[in-house]
Design an enzyme around this catalytic site. Structure first.
Site, PDB file in Angstrom:
ATOM      1  N   GLU A 173      -2.394 -11.579  -7.098  1.00  0.00           N
ATOM      2  CA  GLU A 173      -3.757 -11.064  -6.953  1.00  0.00           C
ATOM      3  C   GLU A 173      -4.757 -11.618  -7.968  1.00  0.00           C
ATOM      4  OE1 GLU A 173      -3.187  -6.811  -6.861  1.00  0.00           O
ATOM      5  OE2 GLU A 173      -2.216  -6.891  -4.903  1.00  0.00           O
ATOM      6  N   ASN A 214       0.318 -15.131  -4.827  1.00  0.00           N
ATOM      7  CA  ASN A 214       0.329 -14.091  -3.788  1.00  0.00           C
ATOM      8  C   ASN A 214      -0.953 -13.272  -3.887  1.00  0.00           C
ATOM      9  OD1 ASN A 214       1.983 -12.538  -1.846  1.00  0.00           O
ATOM     10  ND2 ASN A 214       2.124 -10.944  -3.413  1.00  0.00           N
ATOM     11  N   HIS A 250      -1.565  -6.515   3.915  1.00  0.00           N
ATOM     12  CA  HIS A 250      -1.727  -5.054   4.005  1.00  0.00           C
ATOM     13  C   HIS A 250      -2.886  -4.832   4.956  1.00  0.00           C
ATOM     14  CE1 HIS A 250       1.210  -4.208   0.967  1.00  0.00           C
ATOM     15  NE2 HIS A 250       0.622  -5.038   0.134  1.00  0.00           N
ATOM     16  N   GLU A 278       3.949  -8.903   2.271  1.00  0.00           N
ATOM     17  CA  GLU A 278       3.898  -7.438   2.081  1.00  0.00           C
ATOM     18  C   GLU A 278       3.348  -6.752   3.322  1.00  0.00           C
ATOM     19  OE1 GLU A 278       2.070  -6.333  -1.639  1.00  0.00           O
ATOM     20  OE2 GLU A 278       2.844  -8.107  -2.669  1.00  0.00           O
ATOM     21  N   ASP A 280       2.231  -4.600   6.170  1.00  0.00           N
ATOM     22  CA  ASP A 280       2.211  -3.239   6.712  1.00  0.00           C
ATOM     23  C   ASP A 280       0.873  -3.065   7.432  1.00  0.00           C
ATOM     24  OD1 ASP A 280       0.530  -2.761   4.476  1.00  0.00           O
ATOM     25  OD2 ASP A 280       2.010  -1.517   3.434  1.00  0.00           O
TER      26      ASP A 280
HETATM   27  C1  XIL Z   1       2.920  -1.109  -4.758  1.00  0.00           C
HETATM   28  C2  XIL Z   1       4.220  -0.333  -4.644  1.00  0.00           C
HETATM   29  O1  XIL Z   1       4.682  -0.389  -3.307  1.00  0.00           O
HETATM   30  C3  XIL Z   1       4.012   1.108  -5.083  1.00  0.00           C
HETATM   31  O2  XIL Z   1       5.259   1.818  -5.092  1.00  0.00           O
HETATM   32  C4  XIL Z   1       3.390   1.140  -6.480  1.00  0.00           C
HETATM   33  O3  XIL Z   1       3.113   2.503  -6.860  1.00  0.00           O
HETATM   34  C5  XIL Z   1       2.123   0.317  -6.516  1.00  0.00           C
HETATM   35  O4  XIL Z   1       2.422  -1.012  -6.067  1.00  0.00           O
HETATM   36  N1  XIL Z   1       0.256  -5.340  -3.735  1.00  0.00           N
HETATM   37  C6  XIL Z   1       1.398  -5.689  -4.408  1.00  0.00           C
HETATM   38  C7  XIL Z   1       2.502  -4.741  -4.564  1.00  0.00           C
HETATM   39  O5  XIL Z   1       1.536  -6.857  -4.779  1.00  0.00           O
HETATM   40  O6  XIL Z   1       3.208  -4.915  -5.760  1.00  0.00           O
HETATM   41  C8  XIL Z   1       2.021  -3.315  -4.479  1.00  0.00           C
HETATM   42  O7  XIL Z   1       3.167  -2.470  -4.487  1.00  0.00           O
HETATM   43  C9  XIL Z   1       1.173  -3.111  -3.215  1.00  0.00           C
HETATM   44  C10 XIL Z   1      -0.038  -4.004  -3.262  1.00  0.00           C
END
Ligand code: XIL
Length: 462
Positions: A173, A214, A250, A278, A280
């Site tokens: 990020e 990422n 996300h 990641e 979802d």
């Molecule tokens: C999230 C986890 O899933 C949670 O359990 C934690 O409280 C916060 O982080 N981007 C990322 C991940 O790169 O590491 C994050 O994971 C979600 C957003």
């Protein structure tokens, strides 16, 4: 549920990428509560996602929580996915909560689990602005100290898992939404060069690991993804070690960017791999069937965008079950973002991923289906039945399998022989009712115990 693969850990060759690196108190009613057809989506003959992905040389991964890797959660994580990402276990704040005192237990556990199940690991994440230990985040550091801290951290963590972690999200990020650099501990202290330094340190610590940057909201073509594009293009031109970009994905229901494939392609054209890291797809709760159908279409669109580009290595979901998703905590009122519901039952999104990976898309013309229903329930026990019906097909013997999602136990069965091991139940026909003719049905029954909730499982017919 299929048993986990026991396999030799292997270094995945990333397809043709040419990459160098590889419930409720029931009033006494006899109503059928939720006849759940053993639809084709749960047919015993369905291969798990990982087999489909393996056949395509692709990644189908999930983020996991180490402490949950037993029982049904562990069975699904091991059986369905070929890559695992520790959801939190490898973050700096997890591994070095106090300066100089390390806790690798959960990270080690996940890597061990992956190896025992023939899975690859995606290391996540080394350099980030979030989930850092307080001593680091609240410290005052000179640039030289910061650089040393970062390099030492990378050397230690990547070195610890050398040869066992196939790919690292080295930098996480780094950008703001407008494409400017995010003001972080690292950027503010070291300038943009922190990114090249981190990549270089990671390469030195494990030359075989794939190194990624990422970020989120970089799935479609936009200012942020263009900034990422320009960065990795320049890094590559300078000879800084970089193998790929991670698109977190996300996403919000109905909002898969239309330019996703085009965006993936432009990174691929730089000679970089692209991973969906990641995935979802969140929705406003409560979920309903229209939303879940839209979600399935969205999952399929993401999978298809990736699969259309040979250098897209595949997709990792950020938790495979709604019971292990970060969404409800982070986006109040939203959830149901993953392919399995909270009781480990596959949702339409699971089916969509399965189909995108080449699983059967059309149900067979003739089929035998199994419908599970709870016919009565009292404070600690219940009576259930499964009805097996055939249409356009017939059976000479049968087995009905399911996984209880909430600790239910079978205590007695009739018109079938049932065994339960952990959460997994298997019932086979009695000597007199193995035959289910075309157009006919057979029903067997059972008593069981429950507490808390008594969700209806999905039955698989074998
Ligand atoms: C999230 C986890 O899933 C949670 O359990 C934690 O409280 C916060 O982080 N981007 C990322 C991940 O790169 O590491 C994050 O994971 C979600 C957003």
């Amino acid at each position: 549920m299929r048993l986990p693969h026991i396999g030799t850990p292997r270094r995945r060759s990333l397809g043709s990428l040419g990459s160098l690196r590889g419930g409720w108190a029931l009033a006494a009613l006899v109503a059928c509560l939720a006849a759940l057809v053993g639809a084709p989506s749960a047919h015993a003959a369905d291969p798990p996602l990982r087999d489909l992905a393996d056949a395509k040389g692709k990644v189908i991964g999930t983020a996991v929580t180490g402490s949950k890797l037993t029982g049904t959660y562990g069975e699904i994580a091991g059986a369905q996915f070929n890559w695992l990402t520790p959801g939190n276990a490898m973050k700096w704040g997890s591994v070095e909560p106090t300066r100089g005192s390390f806790d690798w237990a959960e990270a080690d556990q996940i890597v061990d689990f992956a190896e025992a199940h023939g899975q690859e690991v995606r290391g996540h994440t080394l350099v980030w602005h979030s989930q850092n230990p307080n001593w680091l985040a609240n410290g005052t550091w000179t640039p030289a100290q910061l650089s040393q801290l970062m390099n030492d951290h990378i050397a230690l963590e990547v070195g610890r898992y050398k040869g066992r972690v196939a790919a690292w999200d080295v930098v996480n990020e780094p950008f703001n939404e407008d494409g400017s650099y995010r003001q972080t501990l690292w950027y503010n202290g070291l300038g943009v060069d922190y990114i090249a330094q981190a990549l270089t340190a990671a390469r030195a610590a494990d030359p075989a690991a794939e190194l990624y940057i990422n970020d989120y909201n970089v799935e479609g073509v936009n200012a942020k993804s263009t900034a990422l594009y320009n960065l990795v293009r320049d890094l590559k031109a300078r000879g800084v070690p970089i193998d790929g970009v991670g698109l977190q994905a996300h996403l919000i229901l109905g909002q898969v960017p239309s330019t996703m494939q085009q965006n993936i392609q432009r990174f691929a054209d730089l000679g970089l791999d692209v991973a969906i890291t990641e995935l979802d797809i969140r929705m406003q709760l409560p979920a309903d069937s229209a939303k879940l159908t839209q979600q399935a279409a969205d999952y399929k669109a993401v999978m298809n965008a990736c699969l259309a580009v040979s250098r897209c290595t595949g997709a990792t979901v950020w938790g495979f079950t709604d019971s292990d998703s970060w969404i409800p905590d982070t986006f109040p009122g939203q959830g149901a973002a993953t392919p399995y519901d909270e009781n480990y039952q596959p949702k339409p999104a699971y089916r969509a991923i399965h189909e995108a990976l080449g699983g059967t898309t059309t149900p067979p013309t003739g089929a035998c289906t199994a419908a599970y229903s709870v016919t009565s329930q009292w404070d600690t026990g219940f009576t259930g039945q499964v009805r097996i019906a055939c249409s356009g097909a017939a059976l000479s013997s049968w087995k009905a399998d399911w996984t209880f999602g909430a600790g239910q136990r079978i205590t007695q069965a009739w018109n079938a022989t049932c065994t339960q091991s952990g959460a997994t139940v298997r019932c086979s026909n009695a000597s007199y009712n193995g035959t289910v003719p075309d157009g006919g049905s057979v029903t067997f029954g059972f008593n069981g115990s429950w507490s808390g909730s008594n969700p209806v499982p999905m039955v698989t017919l074998g």
